[in-house]
Design a protein around this motif. Structure first.
Motif, PDB file in Angstrom:
ATOM      1  N   ALA A  39       0.824  -1.205   0.000  1.00  0.00           N
ATOM      2  CA  ALA A  39       0.000   0.000   0.000  1.00  0.00           C
ATOM      3  C   ALA A  39       0.861   1.259   0.000  1.00  0.00           C
ATOM      4  CB  ALA A  39      -0.933  -0.007   1.204  1.00  0.00           C
ATOM      5  N   ARG A  40       2.146   1.112   0.159  1.00  0.00           N
ATOM      6  CA  ARG A  40       3.036   2.273   0.239  1.00  0.00           C
ATOM      7  C   ARG A  40       3.673   2.635  -1.090  1.00  0.00           C
ATOM      8  NH1 ARG A  40       5.574  -0.194   5.453  1.00  0.00           N
ATOM      9  NH2 ARG A  40       3.959   0.289   6.938  1.00  0.00           N
ATOM     10  N   LEU A  41       3.265   1.980  -2.162  1.00  0.00           N
ATOM     11  CA  LEU A  41       3.799   2.312  -3.477  1.00  0.00           C
ATOM     12  C   LEU A  41       2.723   3.015  -4.291  1.00  0.00           C
ATOM     13  CD1 LEU A  41       5.775  -0.907  -4.452  1.00  0.00           C
ATOM     14  CD2 LEU A  41       6.679   1.276  -3.667  1.00  0.00           C
ATOM     15  N   GLY A  42       3.171   3.910  -5.153  1.00  0.00           N
ATOM     16  CA  GLY A  42       2.234   4.631  -5.998  1.00  0.00           C
ATOM     17  C   GLY A  42       2.813   4.854  -7.384  1.00  0.00           C
ATOM     18  N   LEU A  43       1.939   5.258  -8.283  1.00  0.00           N
ATOM     19  CA  LEU A  43       2.331   5.561  -9.653  1.00  0.00           C
ATOM     20  C   LEU A  43       2.140   7.052  -9.864  1.00  0.00           C
ATOM     21  CD1 LEU A  43       3.339   4.083 -12.177  1.00  0.00           C
ATOM     22  CD2 LEU A  43       0.965   3.939 -12.916  1.00  0.00           C
ATOM     23  N   ALA A  44       3.243   7.750 -10.107  1.00  0.00           N
ATOM     24  CA  ALA A  44       3.196   9.199 -10.336  1.00  0.00           C
ATOM     25  C   ALA A  44       3.187   9.465 -11.828  1.00  0.00           C
ATOM     26  CB  ALA A  44       4.410   9.870  -9.695  1.00  0.00           C
ATOM     27  N   CYS A  45       2.219  10.249 -12.275  1.00  0.00           N
ATOM     28  CA  CYS A  45       2.158  10.632 -13.687  1.00  0.00           C
ATOM     29  C   CYS A  45       3.021  11.878 -13.867  1.00  0.00           C
ATOM     30  CB  CYS A  45       0.708  10.901 -14.102  1.00  0.00           C
ATOM     31  SG  CYS A  45       0.566  11.238 -15.861  1.00  0.00           S
ATOM     32  N   LEU A  46       4.029  11.776 -14.714  1.00  0.00           N
ATOM     33  CA  LEU A  46       4.989  12.866 -14.899  1.00  0.00           C
ATOM     34  C   LEU A  46       4.611  13.793 -16.041  1.00  0.00           C
ATOM     35  CD1 LEU A  46       8.231  10.725 -14.479  1.00  0.00           C
ATOM     36  CD2 LEU A  46       7.005  12.024 -12.725  1.00  0.00           C
ATOM     37  N   THR A  47       4.060  13.244 -17.120  1.00  0.00           N
ATOM     38  CA  THR A  47       3.702  14.060 -18.283  1.00  0.00           C
ATOM     39  C   THR A  47       2.369  13.600 -18.858  1.00  0.00           C
ATOM     40  OG1 THR A  47       4.912  12.604 -19.789  1.00  0.00           O
ATOM     41  CG2 THR A  47       6.123  14.498 -18.917  1.00  0.00           C
ATOM     42  N   ILE A 132       2.662   6.958 -27.433  1.00  0.00           N
ATOM     43  CA  ILE A 132       3.526   7.966 -28.038  1.00  0.00           C
ATOM     44  C   ILE A 132       4.267   8.720 -26.928  1.00  0.00           C
ATOM     45  CG2 ILE A 132       2.083   8.212 -30.093  1.00  0.00           C
ATOM     46  CD1 ILE A 132       0.804  10.656 -28.844  1.00  0.00           C
ATOM     47  N   PRO A 133       5.426   9.302 -27.223  1.00  0.00           N
ATOM     48  CA  PRO A 133       6.146  10.052 -26.185  1.00  0.00           C
ATOM     49  C   PRO A 133       5.245  11.142 -25.607  1.00  0.00           C
ATOM     50  CG  PRO A 133       7.514   9.786 -28.125  1.00  0.00           C
ATOM     51  CD  PRO A 133       6.145   9.288 -28.488  1.00  0.00           C
ATOM     52  N   GLY A 134       5.310  11.307 -24.328  1.00  0.00           N
ATOM     53  CA  GLY A 134       4.501  12.331 -23.691  1.00  0.00           C
ATOM     54  C   GLY A 134       3.615  11.819 -22.579  1.00  0.00           C
ATOM     55  N   TYR A 135       3.567  10.489 -22.390  1.00  0.00           N
ATOM     56  CA  TYR A 135       2.786   9.906 -21.300  1.00  0.00           C
ATOM     57  C   TYR A 135       3.737   9.079 -20.437  1.00  0.00           C
ATOM     58  CZ  TYR A 135      -0.907  10.859 -24.720  1.00  0.00           C
ATOM     59  OH  TYR A 135      -1.724  11.445 -25.651  1.00  0.00           O
ATOM     60  N   SER A 136       4.395   9.711 -19.476  1.00  0.00           N
ATOM     61  CA  SER A 136       5.381   8.991 -18.675  1.00  0.00           C
ATOM     62  C   SER A 136       4.968   8.906 -17.210  1.00  0.00           C
ATOM     63  CB  SER A 136       6.766   9.633 -18.805  1.00  0.00           C
ATOM     64  OG  SER A 136       6.740  10.960 -18.379  1.00  0.00           O
ATOM     65  N   PHE A 137       5.428   7.813 -16.584  1.00  0.00           N
ATOM     66  CA  PHE A 137       5.104   7.511 -15.196  1.00  0.00           C
ATOM     67  C   PHE A 137       6.360   7.103 -14.454  1.00  0.00           C
ATOM     68  CE2 PHE A 137       1.227   6.788 -17.528  1.00  0.00           C
ATOM     69  CZ  PHE A 137       0.234   7.256 -16.680  1.00  0.00           C
TER      70      PHE A 137
END
Length: 145
Positions: A39-47, A132-137
């Motif tokens: 429960a202590r991990l997450g996914l951060a959306c960068l772009t 496509i480039p532009g969706y990074s996590f």
């Protein structure tokens, strides 16, 4: 009606296709996650359209895509993202990213395309992109002190 079920059975049987070997985790950096750590991990959306948002990864994992049942849900008109694009799952005691057979693919930060339906172990700090480039996590630790 029987034709529909035989078609569905054949489609599901052929889903696995060619098995792709999963790269073994680096033995020097193996991290074992206890059930409570998950429960202590997450996914951060960068772009992209969801940039700046953080999505916790629960015990059942986290699905990413355009469909309403995804935990990380992109707008329905987002180019390069499939309805069920990829997921973060628990694999061999740690998190793994799995491309779900998406049309545009999923890529690790080094540019390698993920094989469809094969879990690739990741750890906090690991970055990947969709379509496509532009969706990074980035997989992040959400520890509270």
């Amino acid at each position: 009606m029987a034709g529909v079920f035989s078609w569905l059975r054949a489609a599901l049987a052929g889903r696995g296709g060619k098995k792709t070997p999963v790269p073994p985790p680096d033995p020097g950096r193996t991290i074992v996650y206890e059930r409570n750590d998950r429960a202590r991990l997450g996914l951060a959306c960068l772009t992209g359209p969801l940039a700046g948002q953080l999505f916790p990864i629960g015990p059942e994992g986290l699905m990413v895509g355009r469909d309403y049942d995804c935990g990380v849900c992109f707008p329905c008109d987002t180019l390069g993202i499939s309805r069920h694009h990829c997921s973060i799952r628990w694999y061999r005691g740690g998190p793994a990213v799995v491309d779900l057979g998406s049309s545009y693919g999923s890529y690790l930060a080094d540019g390698r395309r993920l094989p469809a339906n094969a879990p690739v172990p990741i750890e906090p700090g690991c970055r990947f992109s969709l379509g496509i480039p532009g969706y990074s996590f980035e997989l992040v630790s959400m520890e509270t002190k």
